[in-house]
Motif scaffolding. Structure first.
Motif, PDB file in Angstrom:
ATOM      1  N   THR A 199       0.839  -1.205   0.000  1.00 49.25           N
ATOM      2  CA  THR A 199       0.000   0.000   0.000  1.00 49.25           C
ATOM      3  C   THR A 199       0.873   1.254   0.000  1.00 49.25           C
ATOM      4  O   THR A 199       1.944   1.278   0.607  1.00 49.25           O
ATOM      5  CB  THR A 199      -0.931   0.032   1.225  1.00 49.25           C
ATOM      6  N   ILE A 200       0.396   2.291  -0.682  1.00 50.19           N
ATOM      7  CA  ILE A 200       1.193   3.518  -0.747  1.00 50.19           C
ATOM      8  C   ILE A 200       1.335   4.144   0.630  1.00 50.19           C
ATOM      9  O   ILE A 200       2.404   4.625   1.011  1.00 50.19           O
ATOM     10  CB  ILE A 200       0.626   4.521  -1.770  1.00 50.19           C
ATOM     11  N   LEU A 201       0.259   4.115   1.416  1.00 45.68           N
ATOM     12  CA  LEU A 201       0.335   4.678   2.760  1.00 45.68           C
ATOM     13  C   LEU A 201       1.276   3.845   3.634  1.00 45.68           C
ATOM     14  O   LEU A 201       2.065   4.393   4.420  1.00 45.68           O
ATOM     15  CB  LEU A 201      -1.059   4.752   3.385  1.00 45.68           C
ATOM     16  N   TYR A 232       4.926   4.840   3.173  1.00 46.79           N
ATOM     17  CA  TYR A 232       5.319   6.057   3.890  1.00 46.79           C
ATOM     18  C   TYR A 232       5.415   5.814   5.391  1.00 46.79           C
ATOM     19  O   TYR A 232       6.360   6.265   6.044  1.00 46.79           O
ATOM     20  CB  TYR A 232       4.316   7.184   3.607  1.00 46.79           C
ATOM     21  N   LEU A 233       4.444   5.096   5.935  1.00 48.21           N
ATOM     22  CA  LEU A 233       4.434   4.842   7.375  1.00 48.21           C
ATOM     23  C   LEU A 233       5.630   3.977   7.791  1.00 48.21           C
ATOM     24  O   LEU A 233       6.271   4.244   8.807  1.00 48.21           O
ATOM     25  CB  LEU A 233       3.126   4.163   7.772  1.00 48.21           C
ATOM     26  N   ALA A 234       5.924   2.945   6.986  1.00 45.25           N
ATOM     27  CA  ALA A 234       7.020   2.031   7.332  1.00 45.25           C
ATOM     28  C   ALA A 234       8.369   2.755   7.356  1.00 45.25           C
ATOM     29  O   ALA A 234       9.235   2.420   8.162  1.00 45.25           O
ATOM     30  CB  ALA A 234       7.060   0.876   6.342  1.00 45.25           C
ATOM     31  N   MET A 235       8.523   3.749   6.479  1.00 45.03           N
ATOM     32  CA  MET A 235       9.784   4.505   6.443  1.00 45.03           C
ATOM     33  C   MET A 235       9.926   5.443   7.637  1.00 45.03           C
ATOM     34  O   MET A 235      11.028   5.868   7.965  1.00 45.03           O
ATOM     35  CB  MET A 235       9.870   5.333   5.159  1.00 45.03           C
ATOM     36  N   ASN A 236       8.805   5.778   8.271  1.00 49.70           N
ATOM     37  CA  ASN A 236       8.828   6.788   9.320  1.00 49.70           C
ATOM     38  C   ASN A 236       8.480   6.270  10.710  1.00 49.70           C
ATOM     39  O   ASN A 236       8.558   7.028  11.684  1.00 49.70           O
ATOM     40  CB  ASN A 236       7.852   7.923   8.952  1.00 49.70           C
ATOM     41  N   ASN A 262       1.875  -0.940  15.170  1.00 48.05           N
ATOM     42  CA  ASN A 262       0.921   0.170  15.216  1.00 48.05           C
ATOM     43  C   ASN A 262      -0.148   0.116  14.126  1.00 48.05           C
ATOM     44  O   ASN A 262      -1.058   0.955  14.115  1.00 48.05           O
ATOM     45  CB  ASN A 262       1.679   1.503  15.108  1.00 48.05           C
ATOM     46  N   LEU A 263      -0.050  -0.866  13.230  1.00 45.04           N
ATOM     47  CA  LEU A 263      -0.986  -0.943  12.103  1.00 45.04           C
ATOM     48  C   LEU A 263      -2.463  -0.804  12.500  1.00 45.04           C
ATOM     49  O   LEU A 263      -3.204  -0.060  11.850  1.00 45.04           O
ATOM     50  CB  LEU A 263      -0.797  -2.271  11.356  1.00 45.04           C
ATOM     51  N   LYS A 307      -6.147  10.687   8.066  1.00 47.54           N
ATOM     52  CA  LYS A 307      -5.277  11.615   8.792  1.00 47.54           C
ATOM     53  C   LYS A 307      -3.816  11.411   8.372  1.00 47.54           C
ATOM     54  O   LYS A 307      -3.087  12.377   8.129  1.00 47.54           O
ATOM     55  CB  LYS A 307      -5.443  11.385  10.300  1.00 47.54           C
ATOM     56  N   GLU A 308      -3.383  10.161   8.271  1.00 53.89           N
ATOM     57  CA  GLU A 308      -1.999   9.869   7.895  1.00 53.89           C
ATOM     58  C   GLU A 308      -1.732  10.247   6.433  1.00 53.89           C
ATOM     59  O   GLU A 308      -0.657  10.763   6.098  1.00 53.89           O
ATOM     60  CB  GLU A 308      -1.683   8.390   8.124  1.00 53.89           C
ATOM     61  N   ALA A 309      -2.702  10.010   5.554  1.00 57.62           N
ATOM     62  CA  ALA A 309      -2.532  10.354   4.140  1.00 57.62           C
ATOM     63  C   ALA A 309      -2.387  11.864   3.967  1.00 57.62           C
ATOM     64  O   ALA A 309      -1.575  12.335   3.168  1.00 57.62           O
ATOM     65  CB  ALA A 309      -3.710   9.830   3.329  1.00 57.62           C
TER      66      ALA A 309
END
Length: 203
Positions: A123-125, A128-132, A139-140, A147-149
């Motif tokens: 998933t695109i989101l 981004y989340l995995a990198m940060n 936390n998934l 909100k995250e997008a």
């Protein structure tokens, strides 16, 4: 054949379309569409995506503009293919990743006679989340996707992916790990996990 008839119909609309064979094992037929040919209709395309599917757009986002233009052409091609086929053969429209998927909800809305499949490879989101977030997988269950997008400034692409996942007849991904991402970030369980393929004889 029906594909050739759909290609000719697209050419009659003034769209640049190439039809031939992909030079890989099996030589599958391939249709190439030039998204630059509908850039003058981009405002209308964006309006339709918003009004019909609540997919937002962003000014100045060249990639997103190309994605939306390409999706409009794919939808138009599928309409012509549906007419030319006239239910003679079963058709599966398989979309890989959000960048190819803006046509999918329109195909469902028009009730074209074809089965739709959407596959996300990650998933695109989630990317981004995995990198940060070093505790991404723990936390998934607790992320709020919208909100995250917005935080990562990827709401249009994340929305396209979500709409495609919910709009497809069949939703798939490539691993159990990404299936977990899909459940929490896209809000739909996958029907089946399809691992990425590799031609062992050739490679």
């Amino acid at each position: 054949d029906a594909y050739g008839k759909a290609v000719l119909a697209m050419r009659n609309f003034g769209i640049e379309v190439q039809y031939g064979y992909w030079l890989v094992t099996g030589r599958p037929k391939v249709v190439l569409l030039n998204p630059n040919h509908v850039m003058d209709r981009l405002a209308t395309i964006k309006t339709e995506l918003w009004e019909d599917h609540k997919i937002p757009s962003q000014d100045g986002n060249t990639l997103l503009d190309q994605v939306m233009a390409f999706g409009a052409l794919v939808k138009q091609f599928m309409v012509e293919l549906d007419k030319a086929n006239n239910q003679q053969k079963k058709v599966i429209a398989h979309f890989h990743e959000w960048m190819a998927a803006t046509a999918l909800p329109g195909i469902r809305k028009l009730k074209l006679k074809m089965t739709t499949v959407f596959t996300t490879h990650a998933t695109i989101l989630g990317r981004y989340l995995a990198m940060n977030d070093p505790n991404f997988y723990d936390n998934l269950p607790f992320y709020e996707w919208e909100k995250e997008a917005e935080h990562f400034n990827i709401k249009p692409s994340a929305t396209i992916e979500r709409v495609a996942a919910h709009g497809a007849h069949i939703f798939t991904t490539v691993s159990e790990v990404t299936a977990k991402e899909c459940k929490y970030l896209l809000g739909r369980d996958v029907e089946v996990v399809l691992p990425n393929g590799l031609n062992i004889e050739r490679f």
